[in-house]
Motif scaffolding. Structure first.
Motif, PDB file in Angstrom:
ATOM      1  N   GLY A  39       0.811  -1.215   0.000  1.00 33.79           N
ATOM      2  CA  GLY A  39       0.000   0.000   0.000  1.00 33.79           C
ATOM      3  C   GLY A  39       0.845   1.265   0.000  1.00 33.79           C
ATOM      4  O   GLY A  39       0.451   2.286   0.579  1.00 33.79           O
ATOM      5  N   ALA A  40       1.998   1.211  -0.657  1.00 34.97           N
ATOM      6  CA  ALA A  40       2.898   2.371  -0.698  1.00 34.97           C
ATOM      7  C   ALA A  40       2.200   3.565  -1.338  1.00 34.97           C
ATOM      8  O   ALA A  40       1.442   3.423  -2.297  1.00 34.97           O
ATOM      9  N   ARG A  41       2.469   4.744  -0.802  1.00 38.26           N
ATOM     10  CA  ARG A  41       1.872   5.972  -1.341  1.00 38.26           C
ATOM     11  C   ARG A  41       2.447   6.324  -2.702  1.00 38.26           C
ATOM     12  O   ARG A  41       1.766   6.919  -3.553  1.00 38.26           O
ATOM     13  N   ALA A  42       3.689   5.960  -2.931  1.00 40.02           N
ATOM     14  CA  ALA A  42       4.381   6.333  -4.165  1.00 40.02           C
ATOM     15  C   ALA A  42       3.703   5.742  -5.403  1.00 40.02           C
ATOM     16  O   ALA A  42       3.245   4.607  -5.384  1.00 40.02           O
ATOM     17  N   ARG A  43       3.657   6.536  -6.458  1.00 42.37           N
ATOM     18  CA  ARG A  43       3.212   6.057  -7.762  1.00 42.37           C
ATOM     19  C   ARG A  43       4.433   5.551  -8.522  1.00 42.37           C
ATOM     20  O   ARG A  43       5.508   6.159  -8.432  1.00 42.37           O
ATOM     21  N   VAL A  44       4.266   4.471  -9.257  1.00 40.29           N
ATOM     22  CA  VAL A  44       5.394   3.912 -10.009  1.00 40.29           C
ATOM     23  C   VAL A  44       5.233   4.216 -11.492  1.00 40.29           C
ATOM     24  O   VAL A  44       4.229   3.868 -12.108  1.00 40.29           O
ATOM     25  N   LEU A  45       6.238   4.891 -12.044  1.00 43.45           N
ATOM     26  CA  LEU A  45       6.285   5.154 -13.476  1.00 43.45           C
ATOM     27  C   LEU A  45       7.434   4.327 -14.049  1.00 43.45           C
ATOM     28  O   LEU A  45       8.600   4.570 -13.727  1.00 43.45           O
ATOM     29  N   VAL A  46       7.097   3.324 -14.843  1.00 46.74           N
ATOM     30  CA  VAL A  46       8.122   2.478 -15.448  1.00 46.74           C
ATOM     31  C   VAL A  46       8.833   3.272 -16.541  1.00 46.74           C
ATOM     32  O   VAL A  46       8.187   3.899 -17.386  1.00 46.74           O
ATOM     33  N   LEU A  47      10.158   3.242 -16.507  1.00 43.64           N
ATOM     34  CA  LEU A  47      10.963   3.908 -17.534  1.00 43.64           C
ATOM     35  C   LEU A  47      12.013   2.900 -17.983  1.00 43.64           C
ATOM     36  O   LEU A  47      12.964   2.608 -17.262  1.00 43.64           O
ATOM     37  N   THR A  48      11.811   2.345 -19.174  1.00 37.55           N
ATOM     38  CA  THR A  48      12.641   1.222 -19.596  1.00 37.55           C
ATOM     39  C   THR A  48      12.882   1.248 -21.099  1.00 37.55           C
ATOM     40  O   THR A  48      12.255   2.026 -21.823  1.00 37.55           O
ATOM     41  N   THR A  49      13.781   0.403 -21.564  1.00 36.45           N
ATOM     42  CA  THR A  49      14.034   0.292 -23.001  1.00 36.45           C
ATOM     43  C   THR A  49      13.152  -0.783 -23.631  1.00 36.45           C
ATOM     44  O   THR A  49      13.143  -0.944 -24.838  1.00 36.45           O
ATOM     45  N   TYR A  50      12.412  -1.518 -22.802  1.00 40.17           N
ATOM     46  CA  TYR A  50      11.661  -2.676 -23.291  1.00 40.17           C
ATOM     47  C   TYR A  50      10.174  -2.371 -23.432  1.00 40.17           C
ATOM     48  O   TYR A  50       9.548  -1.857 -22.511  1.00 40.17           O
ATOM     49  N   ASP A  51       9.614  -2.718 -24.603  1.00 38.36           N
ATOM     50  CA  ASP A  51       8.171  -2.526 -24.782  1.00 38.36           C
ATOM     51  C   ASP A  51       7.492  -3.810 -25.260  1.00 38.36           C
ATOM     52  O   ASP A  51       6.445  -3.775 -25.896  1.00 38.36           O
ATOM     53  N   THR A  52       8.099  -4.959 -24.950  1.00 38.18           N
ATOM     54  CA  THR A  52       7.488  -6.229 -25.344  1.00 38.18           C
ATOM     55  C   THR A  52       6.328  -6.559 -24.405  1.00 38.18           C
ATOM     56  O   THR A  52       6.265  -6.072 -23.275  1.00 38.18           O
ATOM     57  N   ASP A  53       5.407  -7.401 -24.897  1.00 38.13           N
ATOM     58  CA  ASP A  53       4.255  -7.792 -24.084  1.00 38.13           C
ATOM     59  C   ASP A  53       4.688  -8.408 -22.759  1.00 38.13           C
ATOM     60  O   ASP A  53       4.046  -8.208 -21.727  1.00 38.13           O
ATOM     61  N   SER A  54       5.778  -9.178 -22.784  1.00 34.24           N
ATOM     62  CA  SER A  54       6.213  -9.867 -21.571  1.00 34.24           C
ATOM     63  C   SER A  54       6.712  -8.892 -20.511  1.00 34.24           C
ATOM     64  O   SER A  54       6.802  -9.244 -19.332  1.00 34.24           O
ATOM     65  N   ASP A  55       7.025  -7.665 -20.913  1.00 29.16           N
ATOM     66  CA  ASP A  55       7.442  -6.640 -19.953  1.00 29.16           C
ATOM     67  C   ASP A  55       6.285  -5.709 -19.600  1.00 29.16           C
ATOM     68  O   ASP A  55       6.046  -5.412 -18.430  1.00 29.16           O
ATOM     69  N   THR A  56       5.582  -5.251 -20.637  1.00 32.61           N
ATOM     70  CA  THR A  56       4.557  -4.228 -20.455  1.00 32.61           C
ATOM     71  C   THR A  56       3.412  -4.687 -19.563  1.00 32.61           C
ATOM     72  O   THR A  56       3.082  -4.049 -18.554  1.00 32.61           O
ATOM     73  N   LEU A  57       2.777  -5.787 -19.941  1.00 35.35           N
ATOM     74  CA  LEU A  57       1.565  -6.218 -19.245  1.00 35.35           C
ATOM     75  C   LEU A  57       1.797  -6.575 -17.785  1.00 35.35           C
ATOM     76  O   LEU A  57       1.040  -6.146 -16.918  1.00 35.35           O
ATOM     77  N   PRO A  58       2.834  -7.368 -17.458  1.00 35.53           N
ATOM     78  CA  PRO A  58       3.054  -7.670 -16.041  1.00 35.53           C
ATOM     79  C   PRO A  58       3.282  -6.421 -15.194  1.00 35.53           C
ATOM     80  O   PRO A  58       2.825  -6.348 -14.053  1.00 35.53           O
ATOM     81  N   ALA A  59       3.976  -5.426 -15.750  1.00 37.00           N
ATOM     82  CA  ALA A  59       4.244  -4.194 -14.995  1.00 37.00           C
ATOM     83  C   ALA A  59       2.954  -3.445 -14.699  1.00 37.00           C
ATOM     84  O   ALA A  59       2.734  -2.966 -13.579  1.00 37.00           O
ATOM     85  N   ILE A  60       2.078  -3.346 -15.694  1.00 39.09           N
ATOM     86  CA  ILE A  60       0.813  -2.634 -15.507  1.00 39.09           C
ATOM     87  C   ILE A  60      -0.103  -3.421 -14.578  1.00 39.09           C
ATOM     88  O   ILE A  60      -0.748  -2.865 -13.684  1.00 39.09           O
ATOM     89  N   GLU A  61      -0.141  -4.733 -14.765  1.00 40.32           N
ATOM     90  CA  GLU A  61      -0.966  -5.566 -13.888  1.00 40.32           C
ATOM     91  C   GLU A  61      -0.459  -5.540 -12.449  1.00 40.32           C
ATOM     92  O   GLU A  61      -1.229  -5.673 -11.504  1.00 40.32           O
ATOM     93  N   ALA A  62       0.861  -5.355 -12.284  1.00 41.98           N
ATOM     94  CA  ALA A  62       1.443  -5.311 -10.944  1.00 41.98           C
ATOM     95  C   ALA A  62       1.066  -4.031 -10.195  1.00 41.98           C
ATOM     96  O   ALA A  62       1.139  -3.978  -8.972  1.00 41.98           O
ATOM     97  N   GLY A  63       0.665  -3.008 -10.954  1.00 40.28           N
ATOM     98  CA  GLY A  63       0.236  -1.781 -10.299  1.00 40.28           C
ATOM     99  C   GLY A  63       0.939  -0.515 -10.737  1.00 40.28           C
ATOM    100  O   GLY A  63       0.763   0.543 -10.127  1.00 40.28           O
ATOM    101  N   ALA A  64       1.736  -0.584 -11.810  1.00 39.97           N
ATOM    102  CA  ALA A  64       2.406   0.624 -12.302  1.00 39.97           C
ATOM    103  C   ALA A  64       1.376   1.647 -12.779  1.00 39.97           C
ATOM    104  O   ALA A  64       0.385   1.289 -13.418  1.00 39.97           O
ATOM    105  N   THR A  65       1.605   2.910 -12.456  1.00 38.80           N
ATOM    106  CA  THR A  65       0.703   3.980 -12.883  1.00 38.80           C
ATOM    107  C   THR A  65       0.925   4.329 -14.351  1.00 38.80           C
ATOM    108  O   THR A  65       0.007   4.725 -15.052  1.00 38.80           O
TER     109      THR A  65
END
Length: 213
Positions: free
Chosen positions: A77-103
């Motif tokens: 329940g961390a207050r911080a918002r997470v903004l992923v900043l990466t070189t990878y835009d494959t489905d195997s990276d994108t979807l898990p990050a968003i499903e995990a709770g990235a803003t």
């Protein structure tokens, strides 16, 4: 009245990337970098200690990846918002990050001003997706069109349009003269009708089905 300063934690396993991002934000008004971390495990410790508004999170890092860290921050329940900043835009990276709770999810080649805008939006809890990531998300969540009885009501369309503009629940409530609880109820119905789990996916599907745009 000046806008409040947004505090940041930078998480990346490459010191040169961390240095570059710190220099960029330190030279811009309205941002303060509280600290850095080299992997997901360090990110958890530093987030707990520093309580930043936004965590800029890389994904693939030795010693603890970004997705696991995002999941744990969400669980805590961390207050911080997470903004992923990466070189990878494959489905195997994108979807898990968003499903995990990235803003939000941006690629490292994003222009400086786009990054600043994304951090401000993330701090306010608004979803930010790079165009490449948004298109992948559309493909991943694409489902058959909803039957007629599952079409969105006029009010649900109004709410969804405001969501697509990055409007917060509080701002939607104020604009439509309804309570935040009612906004949340509308969003629950929208998610169910579109077969999605979050704001980003709802907007992606709505554009894909021509409900928006």
């Amino acid at each position: 009245m000046t806008d409040p300063v947004i505090t940041l934690l930078i998480v990346d396993d490459h010191p040169v990337v961390r240095d570059g991002l710190r220099g960029m934000f330190d030279s811009a008004a309205g941002f303060t970098v509280l600290g850095e971390a080299a992997n997901g495990a360090e990110a958890l410790t530093r987030t707990a200690a520093l309580d930043p508004d936004v965590v800029l999170m890389d994904l693939r890092m030795p010693g603890g990846g970004g997705v696991d860290a995002i999941k744990e921050l969400t669980r805590r329940g961390a207050r911080a918002r997470v903004l992923v900043l990466t070189t990878y835009d494959t489905d195997s990276d994108t979807l898990p990050a968003i499903e995990a709770g990235a803003t939000g999810y941006l690629l490292k080649d994003a222009p400086r001003e786009e990054l600043f805008t994304a951090v401000r939006a993330a701090a306010e809890g608004r979803t930010v997706l790079s165009p490449a990531v948004a298109s992948r998300l559309v493909t991943a969540v694409r489902t058959p069109a909803a039957p007629a009885e599952e079409t969105l009501s006029a009010r649900e369309r109004e709410v969804l349009l405001l969501v697509s503009r990055g409007t917060s629940n509080k701002e939607i409530a104020r604009e439509l003269f309804i309570s935040e609880a009612t906004v949340k109820t509308h969003l629950t119905h929208i998610y169910a009708k579109l077969g999605v789990k979050d704001r980003a996916a709802a907007v992606a599907v709505a554009y894909d089905r021509k409900i928006l745009g």
